[in-house]
Design a protein around this motif. Structure first.
Motif, PDB file in Angstrom:
ATOM      1  N   LEU A  53       0.810  -1.262  -0.021  1.00 50.11           N
ATOM      2  CA  LEU A  53       0.149   0.071  -0.100  1.00 50.11           C
ATOM      3  C   LEU A  53       0.815   1.321   0.029  1.00 50.11           C
ATOM      4  N   GLU A  54       2.039   1.231   0.904  1.00 44.17           N
ATOM      5  CA  GLU A  54       2.676   2.728   0.911  1.00 44.17           C
ATOM      6  C   GLU A  54       4.107   2.242   1.600  1.00 44.17           C
ATOM      7  N   ARG A  55       5.054   2.890   1.268  1.00 44.87           N
ATOM      8  CA  ARG A  55       6.480   2.674   1.848  1.00 44.87           C
ATOM      9  C   ARG A  55       6.585   3.854   2.734  1.00 44.87           C
ATOM     10  N   THR A  56       7.492   3.873   3.789  1.00 47.11           N
ATOM     11  CA  THR A  56       7.892   4.913   4.657  1.00 47.11           C
ATOM     12  C   THR A  56       9.331   5.147   4.848  1.00 47.11           C
ATOM     13  N   TYR A  57       9.920   6.067   4.344  1.00 46.88           N
ATOM     14  CA  TYR A  57      11.473   6.444   4.475  1.00 46.88           C
ATOM     15  C   TYR A  57      11.642   7.589   5.254  1.00 46.88           C
ATOM     16  N   ILE A  58      12.728   7.541   6.040  1.00 45.58           N
ATOM     17  CA  ILE A  58      13.214   8.667   7.113  1.00 45.58           C
ATOM     18  C   ILE A  58      14.546   9.050   6.691  1.00 45.58           C
ATOM     19  N   PHE A 100      13.247  13.752   8.319  1.00 47.78           N
ATOM     20  CA  PHE A 100      12.314  14.002   7.179  1.00 47.78           C
ATOM     21  C   PHE A 100      11.633  12.429   6.978  1.00 47.78           C
ATOM     22  N   THR A 101      10.291  12.523   7.334  1.00 46.89           N
ATOM     23  CA  THR A 101       9.527  11.466   7.118  1.00 46.89           C
ATOM     24  C   THR A 101       8.710  11.645   5.922  1.00 46.89           C
ATOM     25  N   ILE A 102       8.646  10.604   4.887  1.00 44.84           N
ATOM     26  CA  ILE A 102       7.836  10.712   3.737  1.00 44.84           C
ATOM     27  C   ILE A 102       7.236   9.288   3.564  1.00 44.84           C
ATOM     28  N   VAL A 103       5.871   9.490   3.126  1.00 40.52           N
ATOM     29  CA  VAL A 103       5.113   8.287   3.048  1.00 40.52           C
ATOM     30  C   VAL A 103       4.480   8.584   1.677  1.00 40.52           C
ATOM     31  N   ALA A 126       9.707   6.968  -7.237  1.00 38.92           N
ATOM     32  CA  ALA A 126      10.714   6.801  -8.259  1.00 38.92           C
ATOM     33  C   ALA A 126      12.271   7.080  -7.996  1.00 38.92           C
ATOM     34  N   HIS A 127      12.937   6.670  -8.909  1.00 37.81           N
ATOM     35  CA  HIS A 127      14.514   6.422  -8.693  1.00 37.81           C
ATOM     36  C   HIS A 127      15.292   8.024  -8.192  1.00 37.81           C
ATOM     37  N   ASN A 128      15.635   8.033  -7.031  1.00 38.22           N
ATOM     38  CA  ASN A 128      16.156   9.156  -6.614  1.00 38.22           C
ATOM     39  C   ASN A 128      15.410  10.171  -6.011  1.00 38.22           C
ATOM     40  N   MET A 129      14.045   9.802  -6.055  1.00 34.61           N
ATOM     41  CA  MET A 129      13.102  10.646  -5.793  1.00 34.61           C
ATOM     42  C   MET A 129      12.977  11.286  -4.050  1.00 34.61           C
ATOM     43  N   VAL A 130      13.277  10.235  -3.286  1.00 34.37           N
ATOM     44  CA  VAL A 130      13.282  10.816  -1.792  1.00 34.37           C
ATOM     45  C   VAL A 130      14.608  11.752  -1.611  1.00 34.37           C
ATOM     46  N   ARG A 131      15.794  11.233  -2.155  1.00 34.99           N
ATOM     47  CA  ARG A 131      17.044  12.064  -1.684  1.00 34.99           C
ATOM     48  C   ARG A 131      16.813  13.175  -2.514  1.00 34.99           C
ATOM     49  N   SER A 132      16.355  13.390  -3.720  1.00 35.26           N
ATOM     50  CA  SER A 132      16.270  14.785  -4.312  1.00 35.26           C
ATOM     51  C   SER A 132      15.345  15.648  -3.791  1.00 35.26           C
ATOM     52  N   LEU A 133      14.256  15.212  -3.139  1.00 33.74           N
ATOM     53  CA  LEU A 133      13.500  16.036  -2.354  1.00 33.74           C
ATOM     54  C   LEU A 133      13.987  16.708  -1.108  1.00 33.74           C
ATOM     55  N   VAL A 134      14.800  15.782  -0.569  1.00 38.37           N
ATOM     56  CA  VAL A 134      15.483  15.937   0.425  1.00 38.37           C
ATOM     57  C   VAL A 134      16.518  17.097   0.374  1.00 38.37           C
ATOM     58  N   ASN A 135      17.498  17.022  -0.740  1.00 38.00           N
ATOM     59  CA  ASN A 135      18.216  17.990  -1.110  1.00 38.00           C
ATOM     60  C   ASN A 135      17.779  19.386  -1.434  1.00 38.00           C
ATOM     61  N   SER A 137      10.769  16.492 -11.798  1.00 37.80           N
ATOM     62  CA  SER A 137      11.918  17.528 -11.279  1.00 37.80           C
ATOM     63  C   SER A 137      12.690  16.785 -10.328  1.00 37.80           C
ATOM     64  N   PHE A 138      12.675  15.600  -9.602  1.00 39.14           N
ATOM     65  CA  PHE A 138      13.300  15.201  -8.481  1.00 39.14           C
ATOM     66  C   PHE A 138      13.435  13.666  -8.653  1.00 39.14           C
TER      67      PHE A 138
END
Length: 348
Positions: A165-170, A267-270, A275-284, A215-216
């Motif tokens: 259903l979903e993934r959670t990254y921190i 930073f918690t994102i669910v 997509a590839h590199n999405m979380v780390r690009s949003l973080v940056n 963009s990310f």
């Protein structure tokens, strides 16, 4: 319960799907996905499974070595010709979320289909179900930067990737050099400047919802960068000691040992998927806002107008951890897997 009872519903010649929950410290891995000649999480676990199940086609000595026998068995197909002309089944793990080089996982989930006969043989002298026996043996065989949390029979319709259903990254950051703990350098990004969390949360709010994150992120072949973010927020972990005044011997401890994550910016994102590199690009991009290098409206514009132009590259991998993967009730696993395979559009 003994293994013979646990295996009663699985025909000896059939394939059995197992769910494996695991964690890993990603610093010494070239990501999750197996790659010839490189140390990967998938490669290590698949190699260990092949050895434990005595499946043919594997070349080289023990799995625990850092460069011995890794990726030495063929992956051209799940079935292959065995020694003595028998049919073999080579394990292929399907994972909930592929992590990049250097990214960690605390709550990763995967599944694997194995021959029931080979799985049952793993029990040996142990009076436990076959998945439990496999779990115990995997723990002894895998390197210490991979931890097996559990192995069990997967419910009907379960697909580690498509049923999710979903993934959670921190993503964890230390923005105070006076509190920097070098022991945490493997999973925390260290910054010199103090972060403006209010501005960062104004930016992160723009990412919530269904958007094209072009963009990310970069799409997989034939895929898109359209994803639905359900939650995105920056918080500073409360500062808590392991001991409080009056809890130690005598009148109280002379030193209050801090908790490891006290004071870190997290930073918690669910999302349904990433997509590839999405979380780390949003973080940056958020870090640029938090350090005053970019404005909130710049971030909002990047979400509104997806264009990969170089100013939103990924933050270092060390700070990112896949924390959790959520699944629906068992009776909805198959329908979820069917529906999520459809290509996404912004009109969904």
């Amino acid at each position: 319960m003994g293994g013979e009872h646990a295996d009663a519903n699985h025909e000896p010649g059939s394939l059995t799907r197992l769910r494996i929950d695991l964690a890993y410290e990603g610093g010494a891995f070239h990501g999750w996905a197996r790659q010839n000649g490189l140390r990967t999480v998938q490669g290590k676990v698949e190699e260990a499974l092949s050895r434990l199940l005595r499946l043919p086609g594997l070349i080289g000595p023990g799995v625990a070595g850092e460069s011995r026998g890794v990726e030495a068995f063929p992956f051209s197909g799940e079935r292959g010709a065995a020694r003595r002309g028998e049919e073999a089944w080579r394990p292929r793990l399907v994972v909930a979320g592929r992590t990049d080089t250097g990214v960690h996982a605390l709550g990763q989930v995967c599944h694997v289909d194995l021959p029931q006969k080979a799985l049952s043989a793993v029990v040996g002298h142990m009076d436990v179900p076959a998945p439990v026996a496999l779990e115990r043996r995997l723990r002894h065989l895998l390197p210490d930067d991979i931890a097996i949390h559990s192995v069990g029979y997967a419910p009907s319709g379960f697909d580690a990737r498509f049923s999710a259903l979903e993934r959670t990254y921190i993503y964890r950051v230390c923005d105070d050099p006076a509190r920097l703990d070098p022991r945490l350098r493997g999973f925390v990004l260290a910054l010199d400047g103090r972060l403006d969390l209010e501005a960062m949360n104004q930016a992160a709010a723009a990412a919530i919802g269904l958007h094209d994150f072009g963009s990310f992120a970069t799409p997989n072949p034939g895929g898109t960068t359209i994803r639905e973010v359900k939650y995105a927020r920056w918080d500073r972990a409360p500062t808590h000691p392991l001991l409080c005044e009056g809890q130690g011997p005598g009148e109280g401890p002379a030193y209050l040992a801090p908790m490891a994550e006290s004071g870190l910016v997290c930073f918690t994102i669910v999302a349904d998927a990433f997509a590839h590199n999405m979380v780390r690009s949003l973080v940056n991009a958020c870090l640029k806002v938090g350090l005053g290098k970019r404005r909130v409206d710049w971030f909002q514009g990047k979400v509104a107008h997806p264009e990969r132009e170089g100013s939103t590259g990924p933050a270092p991998a060390c700070g990112l951890t896949l924390e959790h993967v959520a699944y629906p009730p068992d009776n909805q696993l198959a329908s979820r897997a069917r529906s999520i395979r459809a290509k996404r559009t912004l009109e969904d």
